[in-house]
Write a protein that holds these residues in place. Structure first.
Motif, PDB file in Angstrom:
ATOM      1  N   VAL A  51      20.635  -5.747  62.938  1.00 49.15           N
ATOM      2  CA  VAL A  51      20.790  -4.290  62.885  1.00 49.15           C
ATOM      3  C   VAL A  51      20.098  -3.640  64.093  1.00 49.15           C
ATOM      4  CG1 VAL A  51      20.110  -2.228  61.596  1.00 49.15           C
ATOM      5  CG2 VAL A  51      21.149  -4.153  60.412  1.00 49.15           C
ATOM      6  N   LYS A  52      18.930  -4.134  64.457  1.00 54.32           N
ATOM      7  CA  LYS A  52      18.222  -3.550  65.611  1.00 54.32           C
ATOM      8  C   LYS A  52      19.057  -3.668  66.875  1.00 54.32           C
ATOM      9  CE  LYS A  52      13.602  -4.293  63.840  1.00 54.32           C
ATOM     10  NZ  LYS A  52      12.499  -5.259  63.817  1.00 54.32           N
ATOM     11  N   THR A  55      22.019  -1.281  66.683  1.00 53.96           N
ATOM     12  CA  THR A  55      21.625   0.130  66.774  1.00 53.96           C
ATOM     13  C   THR A  55      20.861   0.406  68.075  1.00 53.96           C
ATOM     14  OG1 THR A  55      19.637  -0.322  65.472  1.00 53.96           O
ATOM     15  CG2 THR A  55      21.567   0.460  64.275  1.00 53.96           C
ATOM     16  N   THR A  56      20.902  -0.532  68.982  1.00 57.51           N
ATOM     17  CA  THR A  56      20.359  -0.417  70.348  1.00 57.51           C
ATOM     18  C   THR A  56      18.830  -0.370  70.389  1.00 57.51           C
ATOM     19  OG1 THR A  56      20.209   1.988  70.692  1.00 57.51           O
ATOM     20  CG2 THR A  56      22.401   1.016  70.913  1.00 57.51           C
ATOM     21  N   ALA A  72      27.197  -1.884  73.042  1.00 57.78           N
ATOM     22  CA  ALA A  72      25.806  -1.519  72.714  1.00 57.78           C
ATOM     23  C   ALA A  72      24.832  -1.919  73.819  1.00 57.78           C
ATOM     24  CB  ALA A  72      25.394  -2.166  71.401  1.00 57.78           C
ATOM     25  N   ARG A  80      24.390   5.340  70.222  1.00 59.52           N
ATOM     26  CA  ARG A  80      23.411   6.115  69.428  1.00 59.52           C
ATOM     27  C   ARG A  80      24.008   7.410  68.890  1.00 59.52           C
ATOM     28  NH1 ARG A  80      19.200   5.177  74.104  1.00 59.52           N
ATOM     29  NH2 ARG A  80      18.740   2.995  73.691  1.00 59.52           N
ATOM     30  N   ILE A  83      26.336   6.593  65.690  1.00 61.90           N
ATOM     31  CA  ILE A  83      25.833   5.883  64.506  1.00 61.90           C
ATOM     32  C   ILE A  83      24.732   6.675  63.801  1.00 61.90           C
ATOM     33  CG2 ILE A  83      26.343   3.608  65.464  1.00 61.90           C
ATOM     34  CD1 ILE A  83      23.300   3.332  66.063  1.00 61.90           C
ATOM     35  N   VAL A  85      21.317   5.729  61.296  1.00 68.08           N
ATOM     36  CA  VAL A  85      20.494   4.578  60.941  1.00 68.08           C
ATOM     37  C   VAL A  85      19.511   4.958  59.836  1.00 68.08           C
ATOM     38  CG1 VAL A  85      18.875   2.829  61.779  1.00 68.08           C
ATOM     39  CG2 VAL A  85      20.591   3.792  63.335  1.00 68.08           C
ATOM     40  N   PHE A 162      24.222   2.567  59.355  1.00 63.75           N
ATOM     41  CA  PHE A 162      23.495   1.320  59.107  1.00 63.75           C
ATOM     42  C   PHE A 162      22.441   1.578  58.041  1.00 63.75           C
ATOM     43  CE2 PHE A 162      25.255   0.798  63.285  1.00 63.75           C
ATOM     44  CZ  PHE A 162      25.602  -0.545  63.340  1.00 63.75           C
ATOM     45  N   SER A 346      13.981   5.743  64.606  1.00 63.99           N
ATOM     46  CA  SER A 346      15.398   5.944  64.311  1.00 63.99           C
ATOM     47  C   SER A 346      16.176   5.986  65.618  1.00 63.99           C
ATOM     48  CB  SER A 346      15.607   7.260  63.566  1.00 63.99           C
ATOM     49  OG  SER A 346      15.486   8.323  64.471  1.00 63.99           O
ATOM     50  N   ALA A 347      17.484   5.785  65.506  1.00 66.48           N
ATOM     51  CA  ALA A 347      18.314   5.834  66.701  1.00 66.48           C
ATOM     52  C   ALA A 347      18.258   7.224  67.330  1.00 66.48           C
ATOM     53  CB  ALA A 347      19.743   5.487  66.359  1.00 66.48           C
TER      54      ALA A 347
END
Ligand SMILES: Nc1ncnc2c1ncn2[C@@H]1O[C@H](COP(=O)(O)OP(=O)(O)OP(=O)(O)O)[C@@H](O)[C@H]1O
Length: 369
Positions: A51-52, A55-56, A72, A80, A83, A85, A162, A346-347
């Motif tokens: 997931v990390k 989610t960049t 990504a 970002r 999405i 997160v 996510f 967070s993103a």
């Protein structure tokens, strides 16, 4: 499978942390748009690391990741914006109100004025937080806090959401409410949701497709029904009064396997698991075989295959064993150990460079739990 391009496509991700910890070892996942996809695996399997990367918030050593149509690794800023997160640890500021948190999140995404206020009201209403909207988050119950976390991830209307362990630490009632909301987000709103969980029942209930992750890679993938359907026949579980020593365990295994139609026999401590074409018909033979070997039986169950049986088949061990003894598949588990890395941002923070204002909140989630 949808003919639309996938909402998430990760290929051959490899990630090694300092100390030669191989968190991902060829991880690949494809998620169709508008579906709920579950990454299911025990603690440490590599779900959060996946997931990390998607989610960049982390970069892989190798591999590729496409999210909402964007690369990504090459265009993390575009990802970002597309999405939402919801991390394992809440990013909400406990000393601000729910409404203030949502407004701040909107500001981080460049939202302003009446449109933002409308969106915040809509989300407070949707997540049953309208009455609590002007209360500090530190006064919220665990379920309310988690609902706010999801609302925070949705403020800017992302394409892909996510959810990292969305119900860990919630009581059964709050879990059920969260499940209903997640199902509604995908069903009514057409959102693509990638959720990670180490609860077998959560994945079974929510996800249209599941990838079972073990040691940094996918060991099985499909719909919950298809995965369970691949295991023909019934699951027979025998609990012995005492755990046999390794030599006796082999003898017991061989004894149970002699009956035609019984296969995939595993002896794990006091527990013997097997698959049988006809479970009820096999039980008397299995018990007789165990009695001949002098093994005292405490309990026997026959059941349709579960995701735990699927996991056993593909990972070669029981889920609960791999999960460090955690009570897999059951609600109300304790929160996992706090993360030491800075990736809990967070993103939105990463997208806007506003991490400093929010990491202080993320660092003190215990106040709000
Ligand atoms: N920042 C880090 N530094 C070093 N090792 C890490 C770091 N993050 C994760 N790991 C290790 O990488 C492996 C995969 O961890 P990851 O958190 O991705 O698993 P997970 O399936 O999400 O587990 P959990 O359910 O506990 O979150 C584990 O061995 C973990 O200890």
């Amino acid at each position: 499978m949808s003919t639309h391009p996938p909402a998430v496509a990760a290929r051959d991700l490899v990630k090694t942390y300092p100390g030669e910890i191989k968190a991902l070892d060829g991880m690949s996942v494809t998620v169709a748009p508008g579906t709920v996809f579950g990454l299911l695996g025990p603690n440490g399997a590599g779900k959060s690391t996946t997931v990390k990367i998607l989610t960049t918030l982390a970069r892989p050593d190798s591999g590729s990741a496409l999210v909402a149509g964007h690369d990504a690794l090459r265009h993390p800023d575009r990802v970002r914006r597309a999405i939402g997160v919801v991390a394992q640890r809440s990013g909400a500021d406990p000393v601000a109100t729910g409404r203030e948190n949502l407004l701040l999140q909107g500001h981080l995404y460049g939202m302003r004025g009446a449109a933002l206020t409308r969106r915040v009201d809509e989300l407070l209403d949707r997540f049953a937080l309208s009455d609590a909207g002007r209360r500090k988050v530190s006064t919220y119950s665990g379920g309310m806090q988690r609902r706010l976390d999801v609302a925070l991830g949705l403020v800017h209307r992302p394409d892909v959401l996510f959810l990292d362990e969305p119900t860990t630490g919630l009581d059964p009632e709050a879990r059920t409410a969260m499940w209903a909301e997640i199902a509604r987000l995908a069903g009514d709103d057409g959102l693509t949701i990638l959720l990670t969980t180490h609860y077998l029942d959560e994945a079974d209930r929510l996800a249209g497709r599941i990838a079972i992750v073990d040691r940094g890679r996918v060991v099985a993938e499909g719909t919950p029904e298809a995965l369970k359907g691949e295991l023909h026949g019934d699951a027979v579980h025998v609990e012995l009064r005492d755990a046999p020593d390794p030599v006796d365990a082999q003898l017991l295994r061989a004894a149970v396997e002699t009956f035609a139609g019984v296969r995939e026999v595993e002896v794990d401590g006091r527990r013997i698991s097997a698959r049988a074409d006809d479970g009820p018909a096999a039980v008397p033979h299995v018990l007789a075989a165990l009695e001949r070997e002098g093994a005292a039986v405490a309990a026997v169950t026959v059941a349709r295959p579960s995701l735990d049986d699927v996991y056993l088949r593909y990972a070669g061990r029981r889920f609960a064993e791999a999960d460090g003894g955690a009570e897999a598949g059951r609600g109300g588990g304790a929160d996992p150990e706090p993360r030491q890395d800075a990736d809990a941002r967070s993103a939105a923070e990463a997208a806007t460079g506003s991490a400093a204002s929010r990491t202080s909140a993320a660092a003190t989630p215990g106040d709000a739990r």
